[in-house]
Design a protein around this motif. Structure first.
Motif, PDB file in Angstrom:
ATOM      1  N   PHE A  31       0.805  -1.218   0.000  1.00  0.00           N
ATOM      2  CA  PHE A  31       0.000   0.000   0.000  1.00  0.00           C
ATOM      3  C   PHE A  31       0.841   1.273   0.000  1.00  0.00           C
ATOM      4  O   PHE A  31       0.446   2.270  -0.609  1.00  0.00           O
ATOM      5  CB  PHE A  31      -1.036  -0.025   1.130  1.00  0.00           C
ATOM      6  CG  PHE A  31      -2.129  -1.009   0.812  1.00  0.00           C
ATOM      7  CD1 PHE A  31      -3.105  -0.713  -0.120  1.00  0.00           C
ATOM      8  CD2 PHE A  31      -2.130  -2.264   1.390  1.00  0.00           C
ATOM      9  CE1 PHE A  31      -4.079  -1.637  -0.461  1.00  0.00           C
ATOM     10  CE2 PHE A  31      -3.105  -3.194   1.059  1.00  0.00           C
ATOM     11  CZ  PHE A  31      -4.084  -2.877   0.125  1.00  0.00           C
ATOM     12  N   VAL A  32       1.992   1.262   0.631  1.00  0.00           N
ATOM     13  CA  VAL A  32       2.852   2.445   0.556  1.00  0.00           C
ATOM     14  C   VAL A  32       3.410   2.592  -0.855  1.00  0.00           C
ATOM     15  O   VAL A  32       3.584   3.705  -1.350  1.00  0.00           O
ATOM     16  CB  VAL A  32       3.935   2.432   1.649  1.00  0.00           C
ATOM     17  CG1 VAL A  32       4.946   3.554   1.440  1.00  0.00           C
ATOM     18  CG2 VAL A  32       3.278   2.566   3.020  1.00  0.00           C
ATOM     19  N   THR A  33       3.638   1.484  -1.551  1.00  0.00           N
ATOM     20  CA  THR A  33       4.056   1.558  -2.965  1.00  0.00           C
ATOM     21  C   THR A  33       2.959   2.229  -3.788  1.00  0.00           C
ATOM     22  O   THR A  33       3.245   3.054  -4.662  1.00  0.00           O
ATOM     23  CB  THR A  33       4.364   0.153  -3.523  1.00  0.00           C
ATOM     24  OG1 THR A  33       5.456  -0.387  -2.772  1.00  0.00           O
ATOM     25  CG2 THR A  33       4.744   0.207  -4.992  1.00  0.00           C
ATOM     26  N   ASN A  40       0.174  13.217  -4.053  1.00  0.00           N
ATOM     27  CA  ASN A  40       0.239  13.744  -2.685  1.00  0.00           C
ATOM     28  C   ASN A  40       1.372  13.130  -1.855  1.00  0.00           C
ATOM     29  O   ASN A  40       1.670  13.627  -0.772  1.00  0.00           O
ATOM     30  CB  ASN A  40      -1.083  13.505  -1.944  1.00  0.00           C
ATOM     31  CG  ASN A  40      -2.194  14.379  -2.445  1.00  0.00           C
ATOM     32  OD1 ASN A  40      -1.967  15.463  -2.975  1.00  0.00           O
ATOM     33  ND2 ASN A  40      -3.417  13.905  -2.294  1.00  0.00           N
ATOM     34  N   TYR A  41       1.997  12.076  -2.361  1.00  0.00           N
ATOM     35  CA  TYR A  41       3.050  11.393  -1.603  1.00  0.00           C
ATOM     36  C   TYR A  41       4.164  12.388  -1.243  1.00  0.00           C
ATOM     37  O   TYR A  41       4.727  13.066  -2.108  1.00  0.00           O
ATOM     38  CB  TYR A  41       3.635  10.232  -2.420  1.00  0.00           C
ATOM     39  CG  TYR A  41       4.682   9.446  -1.670  1.00  0.00           C
ATOM     40  CD1 TYR A  41       4.316   8.461  -0.761  1.00  0.00           C
ATOM     41  CD2 TYR A  41       6.038   9.690  -1.853  1.00  0.00           C
ATOM     42  CE1 TYR A  41       5.278   7.735  -0.065  1.00  0.00           C
ATOM     43  CE2 TYR A  41       7.005   8.976  -1.165  1.00  0.00           C
ATOM     44  CZ  TYR A  41       6.613   8.003  -0.273  1.00  0.00           C
ATOM     45  OH  TYR A  41       7.559   7.291   0.428  1.00  0.00           O
ATOM     46  N   PRO A  49       5.966   9.676   3.103  1.00  0.00           N
ATOM     47  CA  PRO A  49       6.620   8.984   4.201  1.00  0.00           C
ATOM     48  C   PRO A  49       6.465   9.767   5.505  1.00  0.00           C
ATOM     49  O   PRO A  49       6.342  10.991   5.499  1.00  0.00           O
ATOM     50  CB  PRO A  49       8.075   8.904   3.770  1.00  0.00           C
ATOM     51  CG  PRO A  49       8.280  10.067   2.860  1.00  0.00           C
ATOM     52  CD  PRO A  49       6.952  10.287   2.185  1.00  0.00           C
ATOM     53  N   PHE A  50       6.471   9.029   6.610  1.00  0.00           N
ATOM     54  CA  PHE A  50       6.323   9.626   7.930  1.00  0.00           C
ATOM     55  C   PHE A  50       7.667   9.657   8.641  1.00  0.00           C
ATOM     56  O   PHE A  50       8.552   8.861   8.354  1.00  0.00           O
ATOM     57  CB  PHE A  50       5.302   8.833   8.759  1.00  0.00           C
ATOM     58  CG  PHE A  50       3.919   8.861   8.147  1.00  0.00           C
ATOM     59  CD1 PHE A  50       3.150  10.014   8.206  1.00  0.00           C
ATOM     60  CD2 PHE A  50       3.401   7.747   7.505  1.00  0.00           C
ATOM     61  CE1 PHE A  50       1.879  10.047   7.637  1.00  0.00           C
ATOM     62  CE2 PHE A  50       2.140   7.769   6.928  1.00  0.00           C
ATOM     63  CZ  PHE A  50       1.373   8.928   6.998  1.00  0.00           C
ATOM     64  N   ALA A 144      -2.594   5.080   4.379  1.00  0.00           N
ATOM     65  CA  ALA A 144      -1.263   5.675   4.524  1.00  0.00           C
ATOM     66  C   ALA A 144      -0.390   4.892   5.506  1.00  0.00           C
ATOM     67  O   ALA A 144       0.832   4.955   5.436  1.00  0.00           O
ATOM     68  CB  ALA A 144      -1.381   7.131   4.974  1.00  0.00           C
ATOM     69  N   TYR A 145      -1.024   4.130   6.395  1.00  0.00           N
ATOM     70  CA  TYR A 145      -0.296   3.279   7.330  1.00  0.00           C
ATOM     71  C   TYR A 145      -0.261   1.831   6.838  1.00  0.00           C
ATOM     72  O   TYR A 145       0.130   0.929   7.571  1.00  0.00           O
ATOM     73  CB  TYR A 145      -0.929   3.353   8.719  1.00  0.00           C
ATOM     74  CG  TYR A 145      -0.283   4.385   9.625  1.00  0.00           C
ATOM     75  CD1 TYR A 145      -0.037   5.689   9.194  1.00  0.00           C
ATOM     76  CD2 TYR A 145       0.073   4.063  10.921  1.00  0.00           C
ATOM     77  CE1 TYR A 145       0.543   6.617  10.028  1.00  0.00           C
ATOM     78  CE2 TYR A 145       0.650   4.993  11.766  1.00  0.00           C
ATOM     79  CZ  TYR A 145       0.893   6.273  11.308  1.00  0.00           C
ATOM     80  OH  TYR A 145       1.469   7.193  12.141  1.00  0.00           O
ATOM     81  N   GLY A 146      -0.672   1.615   5.594  1.00  0.00           N
ATOM     82  CA  GLY A 146      -0.538   0.301   4.968  1.00  0.00           C
ATOM     83  C   GLY A 146      -1.721  -0.629   5.121  1.00  0.00           C
ATOM     84  O   GLY A 146      -1.594  -1.824   4.844  1.00  0.00           O
TER      85      GLY A 146
END
Length: 181
Positions: A31-33, A40-41, A49-50, A144-146
């Motif tokens: 999901f992060v991919t 918006n990434y 990324p966080f 966003a957290y997968g």
């Protein structure tokens, strides 16, 4: 257009053990991919990324409350570009409810990213390397957290996420959010 944007909503909720939810519904690499393919990434504070380890952030919680909203438009012929106008009042209401619940249960809520509802359409400060103007309100989405939102909606809420076809909105729209507590 206002009359065309009328709709009904149905709410769904589910509770699940946090470790079970993380284990069965989270696939961060996948999901992060997908997030990396979005414009918006790295450009919104609710998007990866966080700065912190996302698993460490949520691993301390015991339970997760999943909330789903099914939005059924009265006019089924609306073009896909009407989706944001249709969902905005529901998202605004849900974000407010999520933040209130987050405080009352000492948890962490996950809302809806997209356009920031708190900056009035202005570009996110993250683009310029500035701090978030509303860190007390901006929250990431579960994606966003997968987390797999389609699987979450289907397995926990009994809702199938519908997708648009032929430039028209689907039969209904589904919003999924949650609170770790």
């Amino acid at each position: 257009m206002e009359d065309r944007l009328t709709y009904t909503t149905e709410r769904y909720t589910a509770e699940i053990d946090a470790k079970t939810y993380i284990e069965k519904f989270r696939n961060t690499d996948y999901f992060v991919t997908l997030c990396q393919q979005c414009h918006n990434y790295g450009r919104r504070y609710g998007c990866p990324p966080f700065d912190s380890d996302t698993l460490a952030t949520i691993d301390k919680y015991e339970r997760v409350r999943i909330l789903g909203i099914k939005i059924t438009p009265k006019d089924r012929s609306l073009p896909i570009d009407a989706v944001n106008d249709l969902m905005k009042p529901v998202i605004d209401e849900m974000n407010k409810e999520l933040l209130e619940t987050e405080k009352s249960v000492s948890g962490m809520c996950f809302g809806f990213v997209g356009t920031c509802p708190y900056c009035g359409g202005a570009p996110c400060a993250r683009i310029e390397g500035k701090p978030c103007k509303h860190p007390d309100k901006v929250r990431p989405s579960l994606e966003a957290y997968g987390f797999d939102i389609s699987k979450t909606a289907k397995d926990l809420l009994g809702l199938e996420i519908k997708w648009s076809e032929h430039g028209k909105i689907p039969e209904y729209l589904t919003l999924v959010c949650g609170i770790f507590y």
